[in-house]
Design an enzyme around this catalytic site. Structure first.
Site: not given
Length: 255
Positions: A56, A58, A60-61, A112, A129, A167
Site C-alpha cells: 500500500h 503509506h 513507511d512502506h 487500512h 498493515d 510492524h
C-alpha cells in the site's frame, strides 16, 4: 528454496527480504527506507535485488522504492488502485505474479487503505498493515465492513500459513486482546511467550493463522465472549461480525 528474513526499519517496521539461494537473487517487501536494504546489499555483493513488492501507499512502506529501483533496476509491483512510486506493474484482485520462481496470488484487502493488497504463496502471507500479529491495521481509508471482509478472507487461508506483517506491534496488540478476552488461556500463554522474546530483543514474527484465530480478537468476532464484550463497550446488540469488528476497532483506537 526461498529464505525470508527481516530488515528492521524506523522504530518498529520490518522490510521482508526474500532470498533465492540458487540464483542469488532477492526481493524486498514494503521498503519504507532504502538504507537497510542497501546496507544488506553492500554486505552481500554477490546478491542482486530483482523485485520490490509493495502492499500500500503509506510512506513507511514506499519511501525507499524509487531509490532502490534507480540503483538496482528492480521491478516494482504494487496495487493498481494506489499511487505507488516507480511502480512497473499495477496489481488487482486475483492477479498472479512470479517472483524468485514463486507464484504469488494477489488479494485486494481494503480497510487500512482502499487499494491495499496482500501477496499469498502456499504457506506464506505478505499482508502489510491489514492483519497484524494479534491485531489489525487502523482504518485510515476503508470502512469496518471492508476490513472485516478482508480479514475474513485472509483467515480462510490454510491454518499453517505464516503471517508476515510489517510492524512489531504484537506486545501492545496482546494487551488489547487480553482486555477483550481476559479468560482466554491461549492469549495468556502468548503474552508470556512474546514477553520473553521481546526481553531478549527478538522479533515476534512471523505469526501463523492458527495462532491468530485463537488469540486475535479481530479474527474472533463470531465468538460469544468477544461479541458480549463488544456489546458491553458500545451498549448495543452488535448483530453482525462486521458490527462486532467496528466496535472492537473503535475501542482499540482509544485503548
Amino acid at each position: 528454496m526461498i529464505q525470508i528474513s527481516a530488515l528492521p526499519a524506523f522504530t518498529d517496521n520490518y522490510i521482508w527480504l526474500l532470498q533465492d539461494e540458487q540464483t542469488q537473487r532477492c526481493a524486498v517487501v514494503d521498503p519504507g527506507d532504502a538504507a537497510p536494504v542497501l546496507t544488506w546489499l553492500e554486505q552481500h555483493p554477490a546478491w542482486v535485488l530483482s523485485d520490490i513488492l509493495v502492499t500500500h501507499h503509506h510512506h513507511d512502506h514506499v519511501g525507499g522504492v524509487e531509490q532502490l529501483k534507480k540503483l538496482t533496476g528492480a521491478k516494482v509491483y504494487g496495487p493498481a488502485n494506489e499511487n505507488i512510486p516507480a511502480r512497473d506493474t499495477g496489481l488487482q484482485d486475483n492477479d498472479h505474479i512470479t517472483v524468485l520462481g514463486w507464484d504469488f496470488a494477489v488479494y485486494e484487502v481494503p480497510g487500512h487503505t482502499l487499494g491495499h493488497i496482500a501477496y499469498y504463496h502456499q504457506g506464506v502471507l505478505l499482508c502489510g498493515d491489514t492483519l497484524f500479529a494479534a491485531g489489525c491495521g487502523r482504518l485510515f481509508e476503508g470502512t469496518p465492513e471492508q476490513m472485516h471482509t478482508s480479514l475474513e478472507r485472509l483467515a480462510a487461508l490454510p491454518a499453517d500459513t505464516l503471517v508476515y506483517c510489517t510492524h512489531e506491534y504484537t506486545q501492545s496488540n496482546l494487551k488489547f486482546a487480553q482486555a477483550v478476552e481476559p479468560h482466554n488461556a491461549d492469549i495468556a500463554e502468548r503474552v508470556e511467550q512474546v514477553a520473553q522474546l521481546r526481553a531478549r530483543g527478538e522479533m515476534t514474527l512471523p505469526s501463523n493463522l492458527a495462532l491468530e484465530k485463537r488469540t486475535n480478537p479481530f479474527l474472533r468476532t463470531s465468538e460469544t465472549s468477544v461479541k458480549q464484550k463488544a456489546d458491553e463497550r458500545n451498549g448495543r446488540d452488535n448483530r453482525s461480525g462486521a458490527e462486532v469488528f467496528a466496535s472492537l476497532r473503535a475501542w482499540k483506537d482509544k485503548f
